[in-house]
Design an enzyme around this catalytic site. Structure first.
Site, PDB file in Angstrom:
ATOM      1  N   VAL A 195       3.230   1.135   2.985  1.00 24.10           N
ATOM      2  CA  VAL A 195       2.983  -0.031   3.820  1.00 24.10           C
ATOM      3  C   VAL A 195       3.590  -1.251   3.141  1.00 24.10           C
ATOM      4  CG1 VAL A 195       1.235  -1.419   4.979  1.00 24.10           C
ATOM      5  CG2 VAL A 195       0.848   1.023   4.633  1.00 24.10           C
TER       6      VAL A 195
ATOM      7  N   GLY B  57       0.826  -1.193   0.000  1.00 28.91           N
ATOM      8  CA  GLY B  57       0.000   0.000   0.000  1.00 28.91           C
ATOM      9  C   GLY B  57       0.861   1.244   0.000  1.00 28.91           C
TER      10      GLY B  57
ATOM     11  N   LYS C 199       4.816  -0.203   8.436  1.00 31.64           N
ATOM     12  CA  LYS C 199       4.355   1.063   7.888  1.00 31.64           C
ATOM     13  C   LYS C 199       5.460   2.093   8.045  1.00 31.64           C
ATOM     14  CE  LYS C 199       0.678   4.495   7.919  1.00 31.64           C
ATOM     15  NZ  LYS C 199      -0.652   4.880   8.404  1.00 31.64           N
TER      16      LYS C 199
ATOM     17  N   GLY D  32      -0.048   9.416   0.611  1.00 28.67           N
ATOM     18  CA  GLY D  32       0.658  10.675   0.448  1.00 28.67           C
ATOM     19  C   GLY D  32       1.900  10.779   1.310  1.00 28.67           C
ATOM     20  N   MET D  33       1.821  10.280   2.541  1.00 30.29           N
ATOM     21  CA  MET D  33       2.938  10.413   3.467  1.00 30.29           C
ATOM     22  C   MET D  33       3.507   9.083   3.924  1.00 30.29           C
ATOM     23  SD  MET D  33       1.678  13.501   5.987  1.00 30.29           S
ATOM     24  CE  MET D  33       3.124  13.278   7.022  1.00 30.29           C
TER      25      MET D  33
ATOM     26  N   ASP E 283      -8.812   9.853  12.577  1.00 30.39           N
ATOM     27  CA  ASP E 283      -8.982   9.405  11.188  1.00 30.39           C
ATOM     28  C   ASP E 283      -9.726   8.075  11.156  1.00 30.39           C
ATOM     29  OD1 ASP E 283      -8.789   9.690   8.449  1.00 30.39           O
ATOM     30  OD2 ASP E 283      -6.827   8.727   8.314  1.00 30.39           O
TER      31      ASP E 283
END
Length: 695
Positions: free
Chosen positions: A448, A441, A463, A444-445, A554
């Site tokens: 993974v 995965g 991550k 933007g920042m 989030d």
């Protein structure tokens, strides 16, 4: 003398020492014209005091002076570690060969016979200044090379390799060999140093290392240790055999090793108190001791008075230190050391180790203590005194270099992941005990990766967050919050195994979920009973993190993962925020204009940049609950601005009629005023339980 003037522009300090005021003033007049920074003294004793205070680049000294002559001043300068590389020019009216030979033997760099002209003085000084620049350049180059070697060694360590290369054991190029001595060598190193360093900032690593080495210098120096060298996170010391000592060198080395263990234990306790919120691994030390021939060499090119120990005894002690972690012993001593130390040492297990370069194994024994009577005798041997400014400065400089090296190694490892293609022929990258297999995965920042633990091949998610311009303090808080979460043992919160950060990257190793996230179950509306079960599990997870003072910020289906049994797990705390930092507005408030979260699940207070509270997560949970029950999000818009406006102003839409019994719950979760939402997760769980009972 344009060359001298150009060199002097680099801020060269010259100390002039002469008891003849006329000569002294004449030299000062000549050199002042060239813009050099000048200081002077009227005799050798005053000159030495001045030199120790200002650390000049060049000393110009007369030979014949009262109190301390030029030869004595030269010898004192060469014997001072802080002045040893200072360039020294001797002035004398005795131009005899014997006088010049004595000056050169003591380490003079040039010799000028009186009377001399201004041109002769300036030419000689220009040569010394150039030589000084070459020496300083060589020192800087050597330090840069050493830092790079350390960085590579720590990179190997992070990759699961052998970090033994951080110890410089070979004689430096151009070293002058001296007669070997009989001695016991002590090697001490911090076990798991990289795991400790990755949870601290570069400045914190440097500060702690400097303090630690000051502490462990004390027992080493008190017991007669010499030639102390900081090698990465390790310390080497030599205890020479001496007929003048009441206690044999091996006994003093054992006492020093036990003193290091005690000092490390106290340091660990203080460190745990200072960084209680970082989840630092326990600081542990490993020590190797071996006795034998120690070859001495001196890096003559840098004019150092400090000889560097090398040879078999040094190499063997270093390798015994390296074996301490595998053996699980704090102090690993060769049988030779214990034979020489006498019967007062308390020992434990024993074994034989294969040492590179030796045809037979080395018998090693665990050292556990020393008889009290013997320890009392040793503690009076030698004296420590105050650490000199030069020693403290050297410790600080070396510690800063080690800190840059170890943090730079982690930075390189994490940055390299971004550029890996994970092609079949590409060797898997290893990091902190994990073998990284592929990228699963990207965002933007963050990226993974799927990894497996080196020991048992357990699937793990790694991550890696690219923080870019984030400050070191913010990075530290990121680690602190993940450290809090790593201590939680809750079925609905992701298990976090390890984390660390460099200057611009952070990583977290956590459990892997093969079934993916909640989004995979949201092809349409989910039955009411299942929704109540899922939301109840999420509420339970929120209750735990809120009690710890952490707001997720989030919450969305992509951050809710599914276990094999169908239960839900809260994950991805990359933008989580502490709610116990209210005294600092920068930590408690989101800056105006910043959008932290995912727009479709964002609370009104996040939209407007207001204070973040646990009720922020409840709003997002309400959005998720609405989506699960209805098969669509409560607010939909064509633009980001329109989406945010709906969350900020529009009332919660109605659920399908079959879920009307849950409408009050969703409405309360999604109230625009956070103060009117559920105060605690327990209140939400109570209402869900009532609905379940009424079904």
């Amino acid at each position: 003398m344009t060359h001298t003037k150009q060199l002097a522009s680099n801020i060269v300090t010259v100390l002039v020492v002469d008891d003849d005021e006329v000569v002294r003033n004449g030299i000062i007049r000549c050199l002042t014209l060239e813009g050099i920074h000048l200081v002077s003294a009227a005799n050798g004793r005053l000159g030495l005091e001045m030199a120790m205070q200002i650390k000049p680049d060049v000393v110009i000294s007369d030979v014949n002076m009262p109190e301390m002559d030029g030869f004595q001043l030269l010898e004192a300068i060469r014997n001072d570690t802080g002045l040893a590389s200072t360039q020294v020019m001797l002035l004398t009216t005795r131009g005899t060969r014997d006088s010049m030979r004595l000056g050169m033997t003591l380490g003079a760099d040039d010799y000028l016979v009186k009377p001399f002209t201004d041109v002769e003085l300036l030419n000689a000084l220009e040569g010394l200044i150039k030589k000084n620049f070459r020496i300083q350049g060589a020192i800087a180059a050597a330090q840069t090379a050493q830092e790079e070697r350390l960085r590579r060694a720590y990179s190997d360590s992070l990759g699961g390799g052998n970090s033994f290369g951080k110890f410089e054991l070979a004689p430096p190029v151009g070293a002058v060999a001296e007669p070997a001595i009989q001695a016991t060598v002590l090697f001490s190193g911090i076990l798991g140093f990289t795991s400790l360093a990755e949870k601290l900032t570069t400045a914190e690593v440097a500060e702690l290392l400097s303090e630690y080495f000051e502490r462990i210098h004390e027992p080493v120096r008190r017991n007669g240790g010499q030639y102390l060298r900081q090698l990465g996170d390790g310390l080497m010391a030599v205890f020479p055999d001496s007929a003048d000592e009441a206690v044999p060198a091996a006994g003093r080395a054992v006492a020093a090793a036990l003193g290091i263990v005690l000092a490390t234990s106290v340091f660990r306790w203080q460190l745990e108190r200072r960084f209680a919120d970082r989840g630092l691994p326990p600081v542990a030390v490993g020590i190797g001791l071996h006795a034998g021939d120690v070859a001495m060499c001196r890096p003559d090119s840098l004019q150092s008075k400090e000889a560097i120990p090398t040879g078999d005894a040094v190499n063997t002690a270093a390798r015994l230190q390296f074996a301490s972690k595998q053996l699980g012993w704090l102090i690993v001593a060769s049988a030779t050391v214990l034979q020489q130390a006498g019967p007062h040492v308390q020992t434990g297990a024993s074994t034989s180790l294969e040492i590179q370069g030796k045809s037979t194994g080395v018998k090693v024994i665990e050292v556990r203590g020393m008889d009290t009577s013997m320890d009392d005798t040793i503690s009076t041997t030698g004296s420590l005194g105050q650490q000199t400014n030069e020693v403290q400065t050297a410790l600080k400089r070396n510690s800063e270099m080690v800190a840059r090296a170890v943090k730079g190694a982690l930075e390189s490892k994490l940055a390299a992941l971004k550029h890996l293609s994970f092609a079949g022929a590409e060797a898997p990258l290893r990091l902190a005990g994990y073998r990284i297999l592929r990228r699963i995965g990207t965002g933007g920042m963050s990226d993974v990766y799927l990894a497996v633990h080196e020991l048992d091949d357990t699937p793990t998610v790694l991550k890696v967050l690219n923080t870019g311009s984030q400050s070191a303090a913010r990075m530290a808080r990121f680690i602190q919050e993940y450290t809090l979460l790593s201590k939680i043992d809750h079925p609905n919160i992701v298990k976090i195994f390890k984390q660390g950060f460099s200057d611009t990257h952070a990583y977290t190793a956590m459990e892997y979920f093969e079934r993916g996230n909640l989004r995979s179950r949201m092809g349409g509306a989910v039955d009411q009973r299942s929704v109540i079960a899922l939301v109840s599990q999420i509420a339970g997870a929120l209750s735990v993190i809120h009690d710890l003072g952490v707001v997720h910020r989030d919450l969305k289906p992509e951050n809710l993962l599914l276990r094999a049994d169908g239960s839900i797990v809260l994950t991805d705390f990359g933008i989580a925020k502490s709610i116990f930092q209210s005294d600092n507005p920068d930590l408690a408030l989101t800056r105006h204009g910043d959008l932290i979260g995912t727009p479709s699940y964002m609370s009104p207070e996040q939209v407007s940049g207001q204070r973040i509270t646990p009720q922020t997560d409840f709003y997002s949970l309400g959005v998720v609950m609405f989506e699960l029950l209805s098969g669509q999000r409560p607010f939909q818009a064509d633009t980001l601005v329109s989406m945010l406006a709906l969350h900020a102003r529009e009332p919660t839409p109605m659920l399908p009629k079959e879920h009307a019994v849950l409408q009050p719950v969703v409405d309360k979760l999604m109230l625009k005023d956070p103060g009117l939402r559920y105060a605690r997760a327990q209140d939400l769980l109570r209402d869900l339980a009532l609905v379940r009972q009424g079904e």
